[in-house]
Design an enzyme around this catalytic site. Sequence first.
Site, mmCIF file in Angstrom:
data_model
loop_
_atom_site.group_PDB
_atom_site.id
_atom_site.type_symbol
_atom_site.label_atom_id
_atom_site.label_comp_id
_atom_site.label_asym_id
_atom_site.label_seq_id
_atom_site.Cartn_x
_atom_site.Cartn_y
_atom_site.Cartn_z
ATOM 1 N N GLU A 35 0.713 -1.062 0.114
ATOM 2 C CA GLU A 35 -0.003 -0.036 0.043
ATOM 3 C C GLU A 35 0.868 0.938 -0.057
ATOM 4 O OE1 GLU A 35 -3.984 -0.518 2.255
ATOM 5 O OE2 GLU A 35 -2.301 -1.445 3.523
ATOM 6 N N TYR B 63 -12.812 27.588 0.603
ATOM 7 C CA TYR B 63 -12.657 26.127 0.393
ATOM 8 C C TYR B 63 -11.665 25.640 -0.842
ATOM 9 C CZ TYR B 63 -16.035 28.099 -3.261
ATOM 10 O OH TYR B 63 -16.671 28.407 -4.297
ATOM 11 N N ILE C 296 -6.060 5.252 8.153
ATOM 12 C CA ILE C 296 -6.652 6.353 7.757
ATOM 13 C C ILE C 296 -7.238 7.128 8.893
ATOM 14 C CG2 ILE C 296 -7.067 5.578 5.261
ATOM 15 C CD1 ILE C 296 -10.250 4.771 6.161
ATOM 16 N N GLU C 297 -7.371 6.588 10.096
ATOM 17 C CA GLU C 297 -7.835 7.437 11.007
ATOM 18 C C GLU C 297 -6.707 8.445 11.359
ATOM 19 O OE1 GLU C 297 -9.287 3.212 11.908
ATOM 20 O OE2 GLU C 297 -7.805 4.226 10.636
ATOM 21 N N LYS D 138 -11.732 4.979 1.822
ATOM 22 C CA LYS D 138 -10.441 3.942 0.946
ATOM 23 C C LYS D 138 -11.239 2.913 0.248
ATOM 24 C CE LYS D 138 -6.028 1.605 2.369
ATOM 25 N NZ LYS D 138 -5.195 1.214 3.631
#
Length: 119
Positions: A22, A54, A73-74, A99
């Site tokens: 990954e 933005y 991903i946390e 993901k």
Amino acid sequence: MRDRITLTGLRVFGRHGVFDHEKRDGQEFVVDITAWLDLTRAAASDELTETLHYGELAQLAADIVGGEPYDLIEAVAGRIADEVMADERLSAVEVTVHKPTAPIPLTFADVAVTVGRQR
């Protein structure tokens, strides 16, 4: 606070995950951000300086997702949320990192983590 700015579906290539492949090969991540802040002054003045830009929000998130690799991903979502909350005008933020090609040997539509921060 009911005023908010929402950015959804920001697609960024990153190298996050617990497996070596990954980090080596990378994959696309999708980010959604909702930021709560008082937009009264922006609505009255029509001035960009009175709101959360933005475009800059999107770039901040893209730089984090496309930058330093994390295992979880946390951690990615938490870092984005913490950086966004550096803007003192915000009362809260919610960040979701998707993901969609996570290495799960089953059929699934998406994997996502959502974190929130507030004052």
